[in-house]
Design an enzyme around this catalytic site. Structure first.
Site, short mmCIF file in Angstrom:
data_model
loop_
_atom_site.label_atom_id
_atom_site.label_comp_id
_atom_site.label_asym_id
_atom_site.label_seq_id
_atom_site.Cartn_x
_atom_site.Cartn_y
_atom_site.Cartn_z
N LYS A 183 0.87 -1.17 0.00
CA LYS A 183 0.00 0.00 0.00
C LYS A 183 0.91 1.22 0.00
O LYS A 183 1.51 1.57 1.01
CB LYS A 183 -0.90 0.00 1.23
N GLU A 258 8.61 0.66 12.04
CA GLU A 258 9.71 1.63 12.08
C GLU A 258 9.09 3.01 12.07
O GLU A 258 8.43 3.39 11.10
CB GLU A 258 10.65 1.41 10.87
N CYS A 291 13.69 9.94 8.72
CA CYS A 291 13.47 9.43 10.08
C CYS A 291 14.76 9.36 10.89
O CYS A 291 14.75 9.55 12.10
CB CYS A 291 12.81 8.06 10.02
N GLU A 388 8.77 14.88 17.23
CA GLU A 388 9.34 14.83 15.89
C GLU A 388 8.62 15.82 14.98
O GLU A 388 7.40 15.76 14.82
CB GLU A 388 9.21 13.41 15.33
#
Length: 493
Positions: A183, A258, A291, A388
């Site tokens: 996806k 993750e 990331c 973040e």
């Protein structure tokens, strides 16, 4: 009459605006628009997979699994080698499309990401040949530990590097003998359509490799809720991961998650400040939509001023602009919603009293471009320190000794990556105390497919890379052969 599959023209390349399910291109479902972050121009429309189509993709993958698994690593190798070759053959298409679609630097795609994407397929295909039965001898038996294919794997990838991360997950999944349903991210879906074209050209059997387009709360939710999945591999945000994990738990489906982080960038008093400052500026790569970027700078108070001036001088020279221009070093933020999120963090940090060292406002090149930003004079529990941002906004704190550096580095719910600059022995001693999945000493971005990748805490669950990927994408089975005659007895243990 067969319905023609629509295509989108991106530069000189045509992208099929369709799903790829069970070896066929399917144009069905309501459409959603795809815009380029370069100029917010519309690239075209993509279909949203219905619940029935998502289920059909899993059905097809499940039907294709036994034959693909039965090929063994040697039998799958030529298919995957051709898949890697097909990616290389489409390198220019991937570069042009993903630059338009995700705003990634064209030069980085050409020289880094696309070669890596092909390597992701090729390396794991060859590594799977080494997954021999591991023999364990005990006083009672010989144990032969096997890596059996698990089944159908759902792969959900983020928008910051769709091609690289799709192949990073699909490579080991396919090499281990599984079938996959991918996806792609709705903000940058087009590269995965070309990836499906490469799989088709390579002759990957129908149903082994599938792509269904759509949004997370619809297509993604339907996919991960399917009880016939054997694995779910996701890269993205913590809130979405919690939803996936909860749904997967209802069906006891193992997940690899993750989730990014707020990684420390530590500069010790004996660091090479020129190298540290140059590497610090690299944290703005891809507009810090990465990331593993070091976004919390922890700098020894003795070298703080010198480090700031060295890094400032480099940042002021960074070229912000069109990612298709070879001179550009920082491109756009992916989407207006992400831009608003970044701008919100900056404005709240200003209002809370954080001091700007540089940046702190949009860049005039275009509506989704933002100046590289650095805050300092912040409380340890400040939002800009703890959360973040996923945009070109960094924060700097100072420390007086190693113990304080370690304490600050570990003062977050995240634990993905890290960077530590200093004399090698000194830096290693500090780095080994930082709670993180990996940490670079006097360097940044060095990766090897054999090495583990993943985080601690809110940065995720599991490890990817090398045998760590195969451990996840396989069912481990112990075949036990007794070394002495076995007696069937209720007294036997």
């Amino acid at each position: 009459m067969t319905k023609a599959i629509p295509t989108l023209s991106i530069g000189d390349h045509a992208v099929r605006a369709a799903h790829y399910v069970n070896g066929a291109w399917v144009d069905e479902g309501a459409t959603f628009q795809v815009f380029s972050p370069i100029d917010q121009g519309m690239l075209g429309s993509m279909p949203e997979a219905s619940d029935l189509l998502v289920d059909a993709a899993v059905d097809g993958a499940l039907a294709a699994f036994p034959a693909w698994a039965a090929l063994g690593a040697e039998g799958r190798l030529p298919y995957l080698q051709r898949f890697a070759d097909a990616i290389v053959d489409r390198a220019e298409a991937f570069a042009q499309v993903e630059s338009h679609d995700a705003g990634v630097l064209l030069s980085r795609l050409q020289h880094g990401i696309i070669p890596r994407a092909a390597l992701n397929i090729r390396w794991f295909a060859e590594a799977a040949l080494k997954l021999q039965d591991k023999e364990l001898a005990t006083h009672q038996a010989h144990h032969y530990v096997r890596h059996d294919p698990a089944g159908v794997c759902a792969i959900i990838t983020p928008w910051n590097s769709p091609l690289m991360l799709s192949t990073w997950k699909a490579g080991p999944a396919l090499a281990a003998g599984n079938s996959v349903v991918i996806k792609p991210p709705e903000w940058a879906p087009l590269g995965c359509s070309i990836l499906a074209q490469a799989a088709e050209a390579a002759g990957i059997p129908p149903g082994v490799f599938n792509v269904v387009h759509g949004h997370g709360p619809t297509t993604g939710a339907r996919l991960v809720a399917n009880p016939r999945l054997s694995r779910i591999s996701f890269t993205g945000s913590v809130p979405t991961a919690k939803i996936i994990a909860k749904v997967a738990a209802e069906n006891l489906i193992p997940c690899s998650l993750e989730l990014g982080g707020k990684s420390p960038f530590i500069v010790l008093e004996d660091a090479d400040l020129d190298l540290a400052a140059a590497t610090g500026a690299l944290q703005y790569r891809n507009a810090t939509q990465v990331c593993l970027a070091g976004t919390r700078f922890l700098v020894h108070e003795q070298v703080r001023d010198a480090f700031v001036e060295k890094m400032r001088a480099i940042v002021e020279q960074l070229v912000i602009g069109d990612p298709r221009d070879t001179a550009t070093e920082i491109g756009p933020i992916i989407h207006p919603r992400q831009f608003e999120k970044v701008q919100g963090y900056v404005e709240r940090a200003k209002a809370a009293g954080a001091r700007l060292l540089w940046g702190g406002e949009p860049h005039p090149f275009g509506p989704l471009y933002y100046k590289p930003t650095m805050f300092t004079d912040v409380a340890p529990d400040a939002e800009i320190v703890q959360e973040e941002v996923f945009g070109p906004v960094l924060v700097m704190q100072t420390f007086t000794d190693d113990a304080e550096a370690v304490r600050l580095a570990n003062d977050t719910v995240y634990g993905l990556g890290g960077v530590c600059f200093g004399e090698v022995g000194h830096a290693r001693a500090v780095a080994e105390q930082v709670r993180t999945g990996f940490i670079w000493i006097n360097s940044f971005g060095i990766r090897d497919l054999a090495a583990p990748f993943g985080g601690r805490g809110q940065s995720g669950i599991g490890r990817e890379g090398g045998d760590y990927s195969f451990e996840f994408f396989s069912d481990i089975k112990d075949v036990i052969v007794p070394t002495a005659p076995f007696k069937a007895s209720f007294a036997h243990r």
